[in-house]
Design an enzyme around this catalytic site. Sequence first.
Site, PDB file in Angstrom:
ATOM      1  NE  ARG A 133      -3.830  -2.251   0.318  1.00  0.00           N
ATOM      2  CZ  ARG A 133      -4.769  -2.522  -0.567  1.00  0.00           C
ATOM      3  NH1 ARG A 133      -4.956  -1.729  -1.596  1.00  0.00           N
ATOM      4  NH2 ARG A 133      -5.523  -3.598  -0.434  1.00  0.00           N
ATOM      5  CD1 TRP A 143      -0.084   9.355   8.833  1.00  0.00           C
ATOM      6  CD2 TRP A 143      -2.180   8.989   8.159  1.00  0.00           C
ATOM      7  NE1 TRP A 143      -0.522   8.231   9.489  1.00  0.00           N
ATOM      8  CE2 TRP A 143      -1.815   7.979   9.088  1.00  0.00           C
ATOM      9  CE3 TRP A 143      -3.446   8.967   7.604  1.00  0.00           C
ATOM     10  CZ2 TRP A 143      -2.677   6.953   9.461  1.00  0.00           C
ATOM     11  CZ3 TRP A 143      -4.308   7.941   7.976  1.00  0.00           C
ATOM     12  CH2 TRP A 143      -3.935   6.945   8.885  1.00  0.00           C
ATOM     13  CG  ASP A 164     -12.037   9.000  10.578  1.00  0.00           C
ATOM     14  OD1 ASP A 164     -12.887   8.707  11.429  1.00  0.00           O
ATOM     15  OD2 ASP A 164     -12.101   8.632   9.397  1.00  0.00           O
ATOM     16  CG  HIS A 199     -11.993   5.090  13.192  1.00  0.00           C
ATOM     17  ND1 HIS A 199     -12.331   3.920  13.830  1.00  0.00           N
ATOM     18  CD2 HIS A 199     -11.072   4.762  12.250  1.00  0.00           C
ATOM     19  CE1 HIS A 199     -11.655   2.927  13.282  1.00  0.00           C
ATOM     20  NE2 HIS A 199     -10.876   3.413  12.335  1.00  0.00           N
ATOM     21  CG  HIS A 234      -6.245  -4.066   7.492  1.00  0.00           C
ATOM     22  ND1 HIS A 234      -7.172  -3.162   7.940  1.00  0.00           N
ATOM     23  CD2 HIS A 234      -5.231  -3.333   6.982  1.00  0.00           C
ATOM     24  CE1 HIS A 234      -6.720  -1.938   7.731  1.00  0.00           C
ATOM     25  NE2 HIS A 234      -5.550  -2.013   7.147  1.00  0.00           N
TER      26      HIS A 234
END
Length: 667
Positions: free
Chosen positions: A423, A469, A507, A549, A603
């Site tokens: 990924r 991120w 999130d 989340h 996952h």
Amino acid sequence: MGPKRELKFALESFWDKKSSAEDLEKVATDLRASIWKQIHFIVPELGPQTKFSYASHKAVSEYKEAKARRVWRNHFSLLSLLGSILPIYKEVVAELKAAGASWIQFDEPTLVKDLAAHELAAFSSAYAELESALSGLNVLVETYFADVPAESYKTLTSLSGVTAYGFDLVRGTKTLDLVKSAGFPSGKYLFAGVVDGRNIWADDLAASLSTLQSLEAVVGKDKLVVSTSCSLMHTAVDLATRLSSTVRLSHGSLLLPKRWLSVNALGKALAGQKDEAYCAANAAAQASRKSSPRVNNEEVQKAAAALKGSDHRRATTVSARLDAQQKKLNLPVLPTTTIGSFPQTMDLRRVRREYKAKKISEEAYVSAIKEEISKVVKIQEELDIDVLVHGEPERNDMVEYFGEQLSGFAFTANGWVQSYGSRCVKPPVIYGDVSRPKPMTVFWSQMAQEMTPRPMKGMLTGPVTILNWSFVRNDQPRFETCYQIALAIKKEVEDLEAGGIQVIQIDEAALREGLPLRKSEHAFYLDWAVHSFRITNCGVKDTTQIHTHMCYSNFNDIIHSIINMDADVITIENSRSDEKLLSVFREGVTYGAGIGPGVYDIHSPRIPSTEEIADRVNKMLAVLDTNILWVNPDCGLKTRKYAEVMPALKAMVDAAKLIRTQLASAK
């Protein structure tokens, strides 16, 4: 993974049995050769014929042994494996010697953590055991990502069989003071990590050269090596040709993923061969950045500065808010929901790609996305899920999507960075003060809410996750940038509420991920990170339900900070970590807000049964009150196929209904 994710596609082709191992190896070999041509002055530490096939068999056998003895979950210590794994290291070293290697690098980033005395003793013993095998080789021990504590520094620099030590002097600035105050072993090399290996900004050559010159007096000119702060796996191969054509930075010369160019320039300058033109251009770019109107926004800076002096909590307690929300939402016991995304099919990706390339009109694009949202809404209604999501079909990535719409962000066309496995993500570039020019998600959320009478969640990525991120500007503290992002998200939250969205999820998947490695730095980080989240929703009504989340990490040690976020409901990974989260509640921690520990792992393609999920829910009810428990998957469904998602969600809803029936009968 390659500039265009060549290795990712080759790896996935091999996994799908569409290509051979030889095909995969050829792609990897060609990719290495291509990159090595660009950094020909750096000698690889491993021989091209080296094979690492030893550890896998031993790891499996030791796992089976530990599992059979049931020590894996109890008091199993990883340090107990040192005696078993050191012979394998000796074999690898012997083969490297035979291949002609003269330098071997050992990465020991664990040394920057707060290690106990017995852990440092184990470290010393391990290298003492390897000393004879390493004889005749130059050995470099690298540390990175933080400062090296004084005791770890003392232990490291006392190793007799080591030739050189590497330190991260970008995120470990206190290590520089330690080298100067504690001294450095005579005759050893110091690999000075002055060029940032985790960001894309060009090095400030003048500042780095000053640092290197100060080290010369301690180490000696012939023993000082210019290096990156860590490996370069965290940055894209090259952004110079990959910055999106829609964004050009006036100080674009500061974007320099080719870190070896800075290493080379500093090495030459240190040797008295300074490239005056290159260094002058670097200095000009640094100065331009400080004064650029694209970087500096006075209005944003004032708004962020005004945040000081308030902790930005909602006016009422979470219990009072939950009561008000329940009166409005009228949800059943054990309400069901999903985390946000639904499967992203090839057709959906094609539509987004064609719209971005201007091959289809905006009208055609909106129509296609609306059709996908309608499909996702109908699926959830047919499954009888209580709180719905629109599935996020318009989004490429949970951070990139927002970065493309916020001022102060740039983004890339092919700046891929490995996330996990095969990924990859394209982190946005935060280059200036952050603001929100216009609503980002309201149009799609309102469209979805109009399709159903059930509550529709507005879906946002939180400021801490966007920060962690992204490639973050390095000219101001990270928390200041995070506060600016929080204010932008706050405006979006308020617009969603004004648009009739009663449930809003913000999130913070990466909140735990940003936790510093040193325990002494935890409190400061958690304080501003949690504060940033509260800023986003401090102004909404009691009847507006705020969800957050978090996924895939160890949350038990920060559970009180999670409570301090003051969200109405938190959905959190649980099943993938084998329900470790529940242990914190067994130990007496009281949680009064709504909580949805994940009931199955998204996952994995494995489809859980109703009975399995019901069993998980019952375990949760043993430590959590019925009126606060939610039923949901571990994470979003973006990476799964509909053939997996449909039966898994059906099992989840059926399990919730089964437990509701049992609870009603018990009354």
